[in-house]
Motif scaffolding. Structure first.
Motif, PDB file in Angstrom:
ATOM      1  N   ASN A   1       0.793  -1.234   0.000  1.00 42.44           N
ATOM      2  CA  ASN A   1       0.000   0.000   0.000  1.00 42.44           C
ATOM      3  C   ASN A   1       0.823   1.281   0.000  1.00 42.44           C
ATOM      4  OD1 ASN A   1      -2.506  -1.375   0.091  1.00 42.44           O
ATOM      5  ND2 ASN A   1      -2.279  -1.665   2.296  1.00 42.44           N
ATOM      6  N   ILE A   2       2.138   1.190   0.228  1.00 40.67           N
ATOM      7  CA  ILE A   2       2.979   2.391   0.254  1.00 40.67           C
ATOM      8  C   ILE A   2       4.044   2.344  -0.833  1.00 40.67           C
ATOM      9  CG2 ILE A   2       4.646   3.714   1.613  1.00 40.67           C
ATOM     10  CD1 ILE A   2       3.104   3.013   4.101  1.00 40.67           C
ATOM     11  N   TYR A   3       4.852   1.307  -0.842  1.00 41.29           N
ATOM     12  CA  TYR A   3       5.948   1.244  -1.805  1.00 41.29           C
ATOM     13  C   TYR A   3       5.447   1.162  -3.245  1.00 41.29           C
ATOM     14  CZ  TYR A   3       9.793   0.657   1.544  1.00 41.29           C
ATOM     15  OH  TYR A   3      10.742   0.858   2.505  1.00 41.29           O
ATOM     16  N   LEU A   4       4.560   0.234  -3.504  1.00 36.51           N
ATOM     17  CA  LEU A   4       4.138  -0.003  -4.891  1.00 36.51           C
ATOM     18  C   LEU A   4       3.437   1.195  -5.528  1.00 36.51           C
ATOM     19  CD1 LEU A   4       3.079  -3.743  -4.790  1.00 36.51           C
ATOM     20  CD2 LEU A   4       4.876  -2.725  -6.182  1.00 36.51           C
ATOM     21  N   PRO A   5       2.464   1.845  -4.858  1.00 31.70           N
ATOM     22  CA  PRO A   5       1.837   3.012  -5.510  1.00 31.70           C
ATOM     23  C   PRO A   5       2.843   4.103  -5.865  1.00 31.70           C
ATOM     24  CG  PRO A   5       0.510   2.294  -3.655  1.00 31.70           C
ATOM     25  CD  PRO A   5       1.790   1.513  -3.588  1.00 31.70           C
ATOM     26  N   LEU A   6       3.797   4.376  -4.984  1.00 33.65           N
ATOM     27  CA  LEU A   6       4.773   5.428  -5.253  1.00 33.65           C
ATOM     28  C   LEU A   6       5.688   5.068  -6.419  1.00 33.65           C
ATOM     29  CD1 LEU A   6       5.728   6.313  -1.563  1.00 33.65           C
ATOM     30  CD2 LEU A   6       4.440   7.760  -3.146  1.00 33.65           C
ATOM     31  N   LEU A   7       6.194   3.844  -6.450  1.00 32.85           N
ATOM     32  CA  LEU A   7       7.108   3.430  -7.515  1.00 32.85           C
ATOM     33  C   LEU A   7       6.403   3.409  -8.870  1.00 32.85           C
ATOM     34  CD1 LEU A   7       9.012   0.545  -5.700  1.00 32.85           C
ATOM     35  CD2 LEU A   7       9.953   2.764  -6.368  1.00 32.85           C
ATOM     36  N   VAL A   8       5.184   2.876  -8.886  1.00 32.57           N
ATOM     37  CA  VAL A   8       4.443   2.774 -10.149  1.00 32.57           C
ATOM     38  C   VAL A   8       4.030   4.152 -10.656  1.00 32.57           C
ATOM     39  CG1 VAL A   8       2.326   1.881 -11.209  1.00 32.57           C
ATOM     40  CG2 VAL A   8       3.673   0.415  -9.695  1.00 32.57           C
ATOM     41  N   TYR A   9       3.622   5.040  -9.750  1.00 31.41           N
ATOM     42  CA  TYR A   9       3.194   6.384 -10.161  1.00 31.41           C
ATOM     43  C   TYR A   9       4.352   7.144 -10.806  1.00 31.41           C
ATOM     44  CZ  TYR A   9       1.678  11.232  -9.828  1.00 31.41           C
ATOM     45  OH  TYR A   9       1.366  12.540 -10.124  1.00 31.41           O
TER      46      TYR A   9
END
Length: 518
Positions: free
Chosen positions: A59-67
């Motif tokens: 919920n934190i790492y993946l949204p930021l990296l993908v965005y």
């Protein structure tokens, strides 16, 4: 407890810096020393508290990296190469996930198809930075780099959608028709929500003038896309990708230059912190993972890891060499596949390096999933083997195939600089002729623009290496003299700290621009 967490945070920061320095000195991917340092730190008492729950990674790492990846996507190039990108991002990602799942089920049938597909989806997406940074440094054909970057963005969304469906199947098995309807709802809902949110955020950011507020909004955006979409059982990742791409396409007209510059600096640093900390966290967890899979015989673990790596590598090479050229027969308008020869496709196949996104997906597998340590072990091996093996051998392969000798990118950049500077000079002449600016002011700007134009023309005229090196040394000495003079002015009280910081920042920007151009 607070002191313990502060100690852990400082230690991880020290490990990240040490890993970066070690990687540069040894000439190896940063992930290798970061993981090894994390393994060493895992023996320190109390470091178990540093391992985050899977929900934090998801919920934190993946949204930021993908965005960030979506925001930086080149829209025109991606649109022109939509067919080859789609063939890799959709077809190859699904094939890789199924191939790894089949290999794992063949070796250890009790894992089950749903769990095997989850780790197959985790290792399916490629890293957008590891391979393309090497290829850009060697001057690879631009189209090849564009296709790989576009693929790495879309396959993140495809892989995470498969991953979510696999986890859902673990909790509640569904039929093929139900799965197809669920997939349609998840995909369509994520894309539509991402478009609506992107439209709203764009209007909000147009009204914000403060740079700090712009950065805060950009930081909130991936979570505004991901969390509500997941709540309504849409694809949060597709919502993030759609929102990021929508805003990235409009960034130039939506944001003033100072906001773009500050935003890029912020997101580059944030990406470094996220990716580096992920590899350190893997190192911290890997000792427990190895202990958890100790019940498996060593030859079984080695065999399963080897099968997973082979499935990932061979599926990609077979796809790029055999299936990829067949996309020329697909309907629709797209660039000719004749320009992508066998050598380019071989490099494309060998450039399937896995990185931070794969690691984040693997670490986000819920704790109650059967054989979770084994799945994380497989994901970690795939990441480390492809990073160490393919990253270090990719330059040699490109040189052997003579794909690293193109100066087209540098020539196009120099030509663009020349034409934009000439356009500025022409506009300045118009302003002077209309008496919008006085002649004295016009002369000052004219001299600055002509100096810049002379430098660009020198690059286009292909100066010899000795003079270019000499010019570089002169520029460095001049910059050094300016910095020393600024320090003297500050120490004597003739300028404030704010002025010194501002002028130093301008010198830093100029140095960065020249370093990027060279």
């Amino acid at each position: 407890m607070l002191e313990q967490y502060l100690f852990i945070a400082m230690l991880i920061a020290v490990l990240m810096l040490a890993g970066r320095v070690t990687a540069r000195r040894l000439g190896v991917p940063e992930a290798i020393p970061l993981v090894l340092l994390g393994v060493g730190a895992s023996f320190i008492p109390g470091m178990d508290a540093a391992i985050p729950p899977p929900e934090v990674v998801l919920n934190i790492y993946l949204p930021l990296l993908v965005y960030r990846a979506a925001f930086l996507t080149a829209p025109r190039e991606s649109r022109e190469d939509a067919v080859p990108i789609s063939v890799l991002a959709f077809g190859l990602t699904c094939v890789t996930a199924v191939a790894v799942a089949a290999a794992l089920n063949f070796a250890i049938p009790e894992v089950g198809w749903a769990a095997a597909l989850a780790i197959g989806a985790a290792v399916a997406p490629t890293d957008p930075v590891a391979a393309t940074s090497v290829m850009q440094r060697l001057g690879a054909p631009r189209r090849l780099v564009t296709i790989l970057e576009g693929e790495s963005l879309v396959n993140d969304a495809v892989a995470l959608t498969l991953f979510g469906l696999a986890l859902a199947a673990l909790e509640d098995p569904v039929s093929l028709s139900e799965g197809a309807l669920t997939l349609l709802r998840v995909v369509a809902g994520g894309v539509l929500y991402g478009l609506v949110l992107g439209w709203v955020i764009a209007r909000v950011r147009l009204r914000i003038k403060d740079v700090g507020a712009q950065i805060v909004v950009s930081l909130l955006t991936p979570f505004l896309a991901y969390l509500p979409a997941e709540h309504f059982e849409f694809s949060g990742v597709l919502a993030v990708v759609t929102t990021g791409f929508y805003l990235g396409v409009r960034a130039e007209g939506m944001l003033p230059p100072v906001s773009r510059l500050a935003g890029k600096t912020f997101w580059d640093m944030l990406a470094f912190l996220l990716e580096s900390s992920l590899f350190v966290l893997l190192g911290l967890e890997i000792r427990h993972v190895v202990a958890s899979v100790a019940d498996y015989p060593v030859f079984v673990l080695a065999g399963v890891a080897a099968l997973a790596v082979a499935a990932v590598v061979l599926a990609r090479i077979g796809w790029t060499l055999g299936v990829f050229p067949l996309a020329r027969w697909l309907p629709g308008r797209h660039l000719s596949f004749d320009e992508i020869g066998r050598s380019e496709r071989l490099v494309m196949g060998w450039a399937g390096i896995r990185g931070a996104v794969t690691l984040a997906i693997a670490l986000s597998i819920p704790l109650d999933v059967p054989h979770r340590p084994l799945l994380i072990f497989i994901g970690a091996v795939v990441v480390l083997v492809t990073l160490l093996g393919q990253t270090t051998t990719l330059p040699r392969l490109m040189r052997r195939l003579k794909l690293g000798e193109s100066d087209e990118e540098a020539a196009e950049e120099a030509e663009a600089r020349r034409e934009t500077t000439e356009a500025a000079l022409a506009r300045l002449d118009e302003l002077a002729a209309d008496d919008t600016v006085d002649e004295r002011t016009a002369d000052v700007f004219r001299q600055l623009l002509e100096l810049r134009l002379d430098r660009v023309r020198a690059l286009l005229d292909d100066e010899d290496d000795e003079s270019t090196e000499g010019a570089r040394e002169v520029r460095e000495e001049l910059a050094k003299a300016q910095r020393e003079k600024l320090d003297q002015l500050y120490e004597s009280g003739r300028v404030s700290e704010e002025i010194r910081r501002r002028l130093t920042h301008e010198l830093d920007l100029e140095h960065h621009r020249r370093s990027s151009a060279s």
